[in-house]
Design an enzyme around this catalytic site. Structure first.
Site, PDB file in Angstrom:
ATOM      1  N   LEU A 230     -20.533   1.338  -5.653  1.00  0.00           N
ATOM      2  CA  LEU A 230     -21.798   1.022  -6.320  1.00  0.00           C
ATOM      3  C   LEU A 230     -22.954   0.955  -5.327  1.00  0.00           C
ATOM      4  O   LEU A 230     -24.088   1.307  -5.659  1.00  0.00           O
ATOM      5  CB  LEU A 230     -21.670  -0.312  -7.064  1.00  0.00           C
ATOM      6  CG  LEU A 230     -22.831  -0.684  -7.985  1.00  0.00           C
ATOM      7  CD1 LEU A 230     -22.849   0.208  -9.217  1.00  0.00           C
ATOM      8  CD2 LEU A 230     -22.726  -2.155  -8.417  1.00  0.00           C
ATOM      9  N   LEU A 231     -22.666   0.516  -4.093  1.00  0.00           N
ATOM     10  CA  LEU A 231     -23.709   0.348  -3.087  1.00  0.00           C
ATOM     11  C   LEU A 231     -23.785   1.523  -2.123  1.00  0.00           C
ATOM     12  O   LEU A 231     -24.463   1.448  -1.100  1.00  0.00           O
ATOM     13  CB  LEU A 231     -23.453  -0.950  -2.301  1.00  0.00           C
ATOM     14  CG  LEU A 231     -23.432  -2.228  -3.131  1.00  0.00           C
ATOM     15  CD1 LEU A 231     -22.968  -3.404  -2.289  1.00  0.00           C
ATOM     16  CD2 LEU A 231     -24.805  -2.500  -3.731  1.00  0.00           C
TER      17      LEU A 231
ATOM     18  N   PRO B  13     -16.690  -3.617   0.620  1.00  0.00           N
ATOM     19  CA  PRO B  13     -18.072  -3.876   1.032  1.00  0.00           C
ATOM     20  C   PRO B  13     -19.108  -3.050   0.286  1.00  0.00           C
ATOM     21  O   PRO B  13     -20.280  -3.415   0.251  1.00  0.00           O
ATOM     22  CB  PRO B  13     -18.065  -3.536   2.528  1.00  0.00           C
ATOM     23  CG  PRO B  13     -16.931  -2.578   2.683  1.00  0.00           C
ATOM     24  CD  PRO B  13     -15.894  -3.029   1.708  1.00  0.00           C
TER      25      PRO B  13
ATOM     26  N   TYR C 153       0.832  -1.200   0.000  1.00  0.00           N
ATOM     27  CA  TYR C 153       0.000   0.000   0.000  1.00  0.00           C
ATOM     28  C   TYR C 153       0.869   1.254   0.000  1.00  0.00           C
ATOM     29  O   TYR C 153       1.892   1.341   0.682  1.00  0.00           O
ATOM     30  CB  TYR C 153      -0.932   0.013   1.212  1.00  0.00           C
ATOM     31  CG  TYR C 153      -2.045  -1.002   1.163  1.00  0.00           C
ATOM     32  CD1 TYR C 153      -2.285  -1.783   0.029  1.00  0.00           C
ATOM     33  CD2 TYR C 153      -2.875  -1.193   2.263  1.00  0.00           C
ATOM     34  CE1 TYR C 153      -3.308  -2.718  -0.008  1.00  0.00           C
ATOM     35  CE2 TYR C 153      -3.909  -2.128   2.233  1.00  0.00           C
ATOM     36  CZ  TYR C 153      -4.114  -2.889   1.101  1.00  0.00           C
ATOM     37  OH  TYR C 153      -5.128  -3.812   1.077  1.00  0.00           O
TER      38      TYR C 153
END
Length: 330
Positions: A222-223, A217, A53
């Site tokens: 998108l959610l 998650p 990362y």
């Protein structure tokens, strides 16, 4: 904050996992430290990172940001269950020498020492294999892990992005060796819109006593109420969300999802996280806030209690594959 055991271990971890992938690339060090302080204040004790990362020429930067935060003291390190990952190539140049990536005993030894230095700590609580290594046998991997456990450099081993058969293979090999606890967690792509993990990965994890830690998650945003945000002139849709919404059937599905949650007075992103917390075998989803406001939204999600009616409606919009093996056998 609620806590649970990590898989079959005695380790207690929060039902939300603080993901740190944005620390460095999108969130500067000062704001990253503020988010970690806020997470700890909220009772989140499980922090996830990876040696790669920071990405590109800044690989390792995220671990260094976390290490600098630990160095501030205040029992920060003692309060955190720290998880990082090994697999990606950490060499400074793309034209690297061999053995600077994957899961050979040599690279595991090199990688864990480098992570410890960046993280400014003497041990890693959960050391995760970021991907399967098709070239290295699990006998070698567990031999390397056993040495690190004996040296006190790591406490537990976990996997990420493993298929079900590799979870089984890893833990059967550990059992044959004896004295090795094997994998205790699996970090996988899992959310309302992407439920393929229910076919093999989650059943294998539950069978072998691994805690399931879903990543992405919100499925790349998108959610998270993406259609409503578009209509309100908010952040422009990009990446996975944009690609998915280009499909009219997916767009209709997401619209139905947002309409349902609007009817129940719930924020889509918070409901998506809360749904994961109802799923069998799930320890807690990884939330990767870029800002303190996003962290607070995730914390609210951990307190939501979704009704049976709402859970049924969510299943109708985003049906899972069904029980394994029936889902693919007939």
């Amino acid at each position: 904050m609620k806590y649970t055991q990590l898989g079959r271990t005695g380790l207690k971890v929060s039902r939300l996992v603080l993901g740190t992938m944005n620390f460095g690339p999108q969130t500067d060090e000062a704001d990253s430290h503020a988010i970690m302080d806020a997470a700890l204040d909220a009772g989140i004790n499980f922090f996830d990172t990876a040696n790669v990362y920071g990405w590109g020429e800044n690989k390792g930067r995220t671990e260094s940001i976390i290490g600098n935060w630990f160095a501030k003291g205040g029992e920060r390190r003692d309060k955190v269950v720290l998880a990082t990952k090994v697999y990606g190539n950490m060499a400074a140049s793309a034209d690297s020498w061999p053995n600077h990536d994957k899961l050979s005993a040599l690279n595991i030894r090199r990688a864990v020492d480098a992570s410890l230095k960046r993280l400014r700590t003497d041990h890693i609580d959960v050391y995760q294999f970021h991907h399967i290594d098709r070239a290295t046998p699990f006998e070698e991997i567990w031999q390397a892990v056993d040495v690190l456990v004996q040296q006190g450099k790591i406490l537990y081993a976990g996997s990420s992005n493993f298929p079900g058969y590799k979870i089984a293979q890893a833990n059967e090999t550990a059992a044959r060796r004896g004295g090795t606890i094997g994998l205790v967690s699996e970090q996988c792509l899992y959310n309302l819109a992407e439920r393929r993990a229910e076919m093999e990965v989650i059943p294998a994890a539950r069978e072998y006593g691994l805690g399931v830690i879903p990543w992405s998650p919100l499925h790349g945003g998108l959610l998270g109420g993406v259609i409503r945000k578009e209509a309100e002139g908010g952040r422009r849709t990009s990446g996975r969300s944009a690609d998915a919404l280009a499909d009219s059937a997916v767009r209709a599905q997401v619209q139905a999802y947002e309409d349902l949650l609007d009817k129940h007075g719930l924020e889509p992103g918070e409901a998506a996280l809360a749904w994961l917390l109802t799923r069998p075998g799930v320890t807690g989803p990884i939330v990767g806030p870029r800002t303190a406001q996003q962290l607070q939204s995730a914390i609210r999600a951990a307190e939501l209690d979704l009704s049976d009616e709402l859970l049924t409606s969510l299943d109708e919009i985003f049906p899972g594959p069904g029980p394994s093996p029936e889902a693919f056998a007939w």
